[in-house]
Write a protein that holds these residues in place. Structure first.
Motif, short mmCIF file in Angstrom:
data_model
loop_
_atom_site.label_atom_id
_atom_site.label_comp_id
_atom_site.label_asym_id
_atom_site.label_seq_id
_atom_site.Cartn_x
_atom_site.Cartn_y
_atom_site.Cartn_z
N THR A 140 0.81 -1.22 0.00
CA THR A 140 0.00 0.00 0.00
C THR A 140 0.85 1.26 0.00
O THR A 140 0.30 2.37 -0.02
N TYR A 141 2.17 1.11 0.06
CA TYR A 141 3.13 2.22 0.16
C TYR A 141 3.08 2.90 1.52
O TYR A 141 3.77 3.90 1.73
N ASP A 232 -4.07 11.09 -0.35
CA ASP A 232 -3.18 10.28 0.48
C ASP A 232 -2.31 9.33 -0.33
O ASP A 232 -1.08 9.34 -0.20
N ARG A 233 -2.92 8.52 -1.14
CA ARG A 233 -2.15 7.49 -1.85
C ARG A 233 -1.14 8.11 -2.81
O ARG A 233 -0.08 7.53 -3.04
N TYR A 234 -1.47 9.27 -3.36
CA TYR A 234 -0.53 9.94 -4.24
C TYR A 234 0.72 10.36 -3.47
O TYR A 234 1.85 10.22 -3.97
N TRP A 236 1.79 8.95 -0.69
CA TRP A 236 2.50 7.72 -0.33
C TRP A 236 3.35 7.23 -1.50
O TRP A 236 4.48 6.76 -1.31
N THR A 237 2.80 7.37 -2.71
CA THR A 237 3.51 6.90 -3.90
C THR A 237 4.80 7.68 -4.12
O THR A 237 5.79 7.13 -4.63
#
Length: 306
Positions: A140-141, A232-234, A236-237
């Motif tokens: 999930t990074y 969020d996920r961006y 984390w990436t």
């Protein structure tokens, strides 16, 4: 501190924008519910308005009757219940913060919901501190994901991180101008940048305006990122991609929003200060900040044609 005479006066003043500090692992709905619950609690604890009276006519009907005012028990708090309930408040946030993110969160109370809408459509730049850790990559990074790779990081130095981060920032800046259809070294690009911050016309397109390493103590490091339309996920990436370019593995350990437009962490109220008096004082400070920056919600900026 704001001085309150009664609950009615305080409720009328609750129309504006507040800035609170969202703790990590707390959903936005919980923050919203906690703020409104505390407002109801504090308002109901203040001196209330005078109880309504009831007109009572007594005496025999065949004789002169007397009229008097007596206490109306239907208006008593023990009979009618609390004066202020959750349904009496409207509350919305200006921009979304994920479950695991923390930091500056702007909330609009009652008429302040209009301000949160304007801030959301204005797409103000937000600054983050992204905490990362070298040596492990997850699916999930993020730190709570399943470990999919481990790698050494002894070869990583501060200079290497700064070099890769600078390259990432240059790549994002180049992409911004490419989306606008102009060359970075052209006169048109200069005029575009001189008009203000370049914002994408697509509200779902993440754009980075700055990224740098502000702390490095292996295996931990911290990136400072300024972005629009991020999620969020961006973020984390970004940490995962940094690890790949450094020929190692990395995952995100935490995301903290430290600035939203002109609103900084020094203005954000901690959870222990989510009380009526502190929130009213914070609302005044936010309004003064908006008054001092008339262009805050009307930025004259160039738009990218995504």
């Amino acid at each position: 501190m704001v001085k309150l005479r009664d609950a009615a006066q305080a409720y009328k003043a609750l129309n504006g924008l507040i800035c609170v500090y969202k703790p990590p692992c707390v959903p936005l709905r919980r923050v919203q519910h906690t703020v409104i619950t505390n407002l109801c609690r504090d308002l109901n604890a203040l001196p209330d308005r005078l109880l309504e009276s009831r007109v009572e006519i007594v005496g025999a009907t065949n004789e002169p009757m007397s009229v008097r005012l007596v206490q109306n028990y239907a208006d008593h708090r023990l009979a009618s219940g609390p004066r202020y309930l959750h349904e009496d408040f409207r509350c919305s946030w200006a921009a979304h913060l994920g479950l695991f993110s923390s930091g500056v969160l702007l909330l609009g109370i009652n008429d302040g919901t209009r301000l949160t809408y304007k801030i959301n459509t204005s797409r103000l730049i937000r600054a983050y501190k992204i905490h990362g850790q070298l040596g492990k990559a997850t699916d999930t990074y993020f730190w709570n994901g399943k470990t999919i790779e481990r790698a050494t990081y002894n070869h990583i130095t501060r200079e290497k991180i700064d070099s890769v981060v600078a390259h990432m920032q240059a790549a994002h800046q180049k992409t911004m101008y490419e989306l606008s259809g102009v060359h970075m070294e052209s006169e048109t690009a200069y005029e575009l940048a001189s008009r203000g911050v370049i914002r994408p016309s697509n509200g779902k397109l993440p754009v980075l305006y700055g990224i740098k390493c502000v702390h490095f103590q292996p295996p931990n490091f911290t990136l400072e990122v300024q972005a629009i339309n991020e999620y969020d996920r961006y973020l984390w990436t970004l940490v995962h991609d940094l690890g790949v370019q450094l020929k190692t593995a990395a995952h995100c350990a935490g995301v903290q929003c430290v600035r939203h437009g002109k609103f900084h962490t020094d203005l954000a109220l901690l959870r222990k200060h989510w009380t009526l008096e502190h929130l009213l004082e914070n609302m005044q400070q936010c309004q003064e900040l908006l008054d001092d920056n008339q262009r805050l919600l009307r930025p004259e900026t160039a738009m990218l044609t995504a």
